[in-house]
Design a protein around this motif. Structure first.
Motif, PDB file in Angstrom:
ATOM      1  N   TYR A 236       4.556   6.381  -1.801  1.00  0.00           N
ATOM      2  CA  TYR A 236       5.254   6.495  -0.714  1.00  0.00           C
ATOM      3  C   TYR A 236       6.631   6.840  -0.938  1.00  0.00           C
ATOM      4  N   ALA A 237       7.204   7.637  -0.181  1.00  0.00           N
ATOM      5  CA  ALA A 237       8.732   7.888  -0.599  1.00  0.00           C
ATOM      6  C   ALA A 237       9.374   6.627  -0.083  1.00  0.00           C
ATOM      7  N   ASP A 238      10.482   6.436  -0.947  1.00  0.00           N
ATOM      8  CA  ASP A 238      11.338   5.242  -0.759  1.00  0.00           C
ATOM      9  C   ASP A 238      12.044   5.027   0.358  1.00  0.00           C
ATOM     10  N   SER A 239      12.427   6.154   1.114  1.00  0.00           N
ATOM     11  CA  SER A 239      12.880   6.072   2.577  1.00  0.00           C
ATOM     12  C   SER A 239      11.891   5.643   3.541  1.00  0.00           C
ATOM     13  N   VAL A 240      10.554   5.327   3.263  1.00  0.00           N
ATOM     14  CA  VAL A 240       9.317   4.926   4.277  1.00  0.00           C
ATOM     15  C   VAL A 240       8.756   3.897   3.695  1.00  0.00           C
ATOM     16  N   LYS A 241       9.011   3.285   2.565  1.00  0.00           N
ATOM     17  CA  LYS A 241       8.391   2.073   2.095  1.00  0.00           C
ATOM     18  C   LYS A 241       8.521   0.924   2.940  1.00  0.00           C
ATOM     19  N   GLY A 242       7.548   0.225   3.232  1.00  0.00           N
ATOM     20  CA  GLY A 242       7.572  -0.962   4.114  1.00  0.00           C
ATOM     21  C   GLY A 242       7.558  -0.584   5.356  1.00  0.00           C
ATOM     22  N   ARG A 243       7.596   0.614   5.995  1.00  0.00           N
ATOM     23  CA  ARG A 243       7.581   0.774   7.418  1.00  0.00           C
ATOM     24  C   ARG A 243       6.364   1.745   7.569  1.00  0.00           C
ATOM     25  N   PHE A 244       6.127   2.737   6.755  1.00  0.00           N
ATOM     26  CA  PHE A 244       4.975   3.612   6.961  1.00  0.00           C
ATOM     27  C   PHE A 244       3.574   3.103   6.191  1.00  0.00           C
ATOM     28  N   THR A 245       2.393   3.348   6.865  1.00  0.00           N
ATOM     29  CA  THR A 245       1.023   3.029   6.041  1.00  0.00           C
ATOM     30  C   THR A 245       0.212   4.197   6.109  1.00  0.00           C
ATOM     31  N   ILE A 246      -0.394   4.704   4.994  1.00  0.00           N
ATOM     32  CA  ILE A 246      -1.237   5.791   4.923  1.00  0.00           C
ATOM     33  C   ILE A 246      -2.509   5.269   4.625  1.00  0.00           C
ATOM     34  N   SER A 247      -3.674   5.782   5.438  1.00  0.00           N
ATOM     35  CA  SER A 247      -4.871   5.272   5.127  1.00  0.00           C
ATOM     36  C   SER A 247      -5.878   6.631   5.353  1.00  0.00           C
ATOM     37  N   ARG A 248      -6.993   6.444   5.108  1.00  0.00           N
ATOM     38  CA  ARG A 248      -7.999   7.390   5.080  1.00  0.00           C
ATOM     39  C   ARG A 248      -9.523   6.927   5.563  1.00  0.00           C
ATOM     40  N   ASP A 249     -10.329   7.826   6.328  1.00  0.00           N
ATOM     41  CA  ASP A 249     -11.639   7.473   6.629  1.00  0.00           C
ATOM     42  C   ASP A 249     -12.420   8.435   5.825  1.00  0.00           C
ATOM     43  N   ASN A 250     -13.077   8.248   4.601  1.00  0.00           N
ATOM     44  CA  ASN A 250     -13.691   9.364   3.987  1.00  0.00           C
ATOM     45  C   ASN A 250     -15.052   9.807   4.900  1.00  0.00           C
ATOM     46  N   ALA A 251     -15.638   9.134   5.624  1.00  0.00           N
ATOM     47  CA  ALA A 251     -16.599   9.547   6.261  1.00  0.00           C
ATOM     48  C   ALA A 251     -16.380  10.382   7.537  1.00  0.00           C
ATOM     49  N   LYS A 252     -15.049  10.340   7.909  1.00  0.00           N
ATOM     50  CA  LYS A 252     -14.595  11.361   9.010  1.00  0.00           C
ATOM     51  C   LYS A 252     -13.705  12.341   8.475  1.00  0.00           C
ATOM     52  N   ASN A 253     -13.543  12.184   7.142  1.00  0.00           N
ATOM     53  CA  ASN A 253     -12.531  13.406   6.639  1.00  0.00           C
ATOM     54  C   ASN A 253     -11.286  13.588   7.300  1.00  0.00           C
ATOM     55  N   THR A 254     -10.773  12.225   7.489  1.00  0.00           N
ATOM     56  CA  THR A 254      -9.517  12.171   7.977  1.00  0.00           C
ATOM     57  C   THR A 254      -8.651  11.016   7.490  1.00  0.00           C
ATOM     58  N   VAL A 255      -7.128  11.444   7.633  1.00  0.00           N
ATOM     59  CA  VAL A 255      -6.276  10.761   7.052  1.00  0.00           C
ATOM     60  C   VAL A 255      -4.987  10.181   8.321  1.00  0.00           C
ATOM     61  N   TYR A 256      -4.718   9.258   8.126  1.00  0.00           N
ATOM     62  CA  TYR A 256      -3.777   8.721   9.196  1.00  0.00           C
ATOM     63  C   TYR A 256      -2.395   8.229   8.653  1.00  0.00           C
ATOM     64  N   LEU A 257      -1.241   8.135   9.459  1.00  0.00           N
ATOM     65  CA  LEU A 257      -0.162   7.767   8.829  1.00  0.00           C
ATOM     66  C   LEU A 257       0.507   6.781  10.156  1.00  0.00           C
ATOM     67  N   GLN A 258       0.217   5.498   9.919  1.00  0.00           N
ATOM     68  CA  GLN A 258       1.078   4.479  10.761  1.00  0.00           C
ATOM     69  C   GLN A 258       2.577   4.366  10.542  1.00  0.00           C
ATOM     70  N   MET A 259       3.121   4.769  11.523  1.00  0.00           N
ATOM     71  CA  MET A 259       4.816   4.612  11.291  1.00  0.00           C
ATOM     72  C   MET A 259       5.243   3.583  12.160  1.00  0.00           C
ATOM     73  N   ASN A 260       5.892   2.709  11.674  1.00  0.00           N
ATOM     74  CA  ASN A 260       6.568   1.399  12.375  1.00  0.00           C
ATOM     75  C   ASN A 260       8.043   1.456  11.986  1.00  0.00           C
ATOM     76  N   SER A 261       8.822   0.803  12.796  1.00  0.00           N
ATOM     77  CA  SER A 261      10.170   0.933  12.857  1.00  0.00           C
ATOM     78  C   SER A 261      10.824   1.997  12.690  1.00  0.00           C
ATOM     79  N   LEU A 262      10.445   2.790  13.353  1.00  0.00           N
ATOM     80  CA  LEU A 262      11.052   4.422  13.257  1.00  0.00           C
ATOM     81  C   LEU A 262      12.619   4.274  13.635  1.00  0.00           C
ATOM     82  N   LYS A 263      13.160   5.528  12.670  1.00  0.00           N
ATOM     83  CA  LYS A 263      14.505   5.566  12.543  1.00  0.00           C
ATOM     84  C   LYS A 263      14.760   7.175  13.358  1.00  0.00           C
ATOM     85  N   PRO A 264      15.925   6.995  13.675  1.00  0.00           N
ATOM     86  CA  PRO A 264      16.306   8.730  14.181  1.00  0.00           C
ATOM     87  C   PRO A 264      16.292   9.750  12.832  1.00  0.00           C
TER      88      PRO A 264
END
Length: 123
Positions: free
Chosen positions: A59-87
């Motif tokens: 992760y980039a330092d600016s998003v550590k602890g707030r964003f989470t990346i995950s993937r589903d290999n069976a679906k060929n899909t990647v996700y980005l959960q973004m919490n505590s978003l800032k302007p």
């Protein structure tokens, strides 16, 4: 032809959450690394997060602890959960994948990018 399709962007208030998704389609044999990048107005494209096929993340330092990346290999899909978003998270977000797929008559590894999805965080 291999394509990436993103979804999940939008407008959210500061402190809110969004979840981005990116699915790869086409004739795909394997996907190695997946990642998310962002590019704000007048800025260079910067790395947000990456994930290997085995699940190791970076992760980039600016998003550590707030964003989470995950993937589903069976679906060929990647996700980005973004919490505590800032302007300052306001940007166009792009997914990227390193894919072994069929392009016309060839099978080869190549980098692919999504079309981008706008994330706007209001203060």
């Amino acid at each position: 032809q291999v394509q990436l399709m993103e979804s999940g962007g939008g407008l959210v208030e500061a402190g809110g959450s969004l979840r981005l998704s990116c699915a790869a389609s086409g004739t795909i044999f394997s996907i190695d690394a997946m990642g998310w990048y962002r590019q704000g107005s007048g800025n260079q494209r910067e790395l947000v997060a990456t994930i290997t096929r085995g699940g190791s993340t970076n992760y980039a330092d600016s998003v550590k602890g707030r964003f989470t990346i995950s993937r589903d290999n069976a679906k060929n899909t990647v996700y980005l959960q973004m919490n505590s978003l800032k302007p300052e998270d306001t940007s166009v977000y792009y997914c990227a994948m390193y894919i072994n797929g069929r392009v016309e008559t060839r099978i080869r590894w190549d980098n692919y990018w999504g079309q981008g999805t706008q994330v706007t965080v209001s203060s």
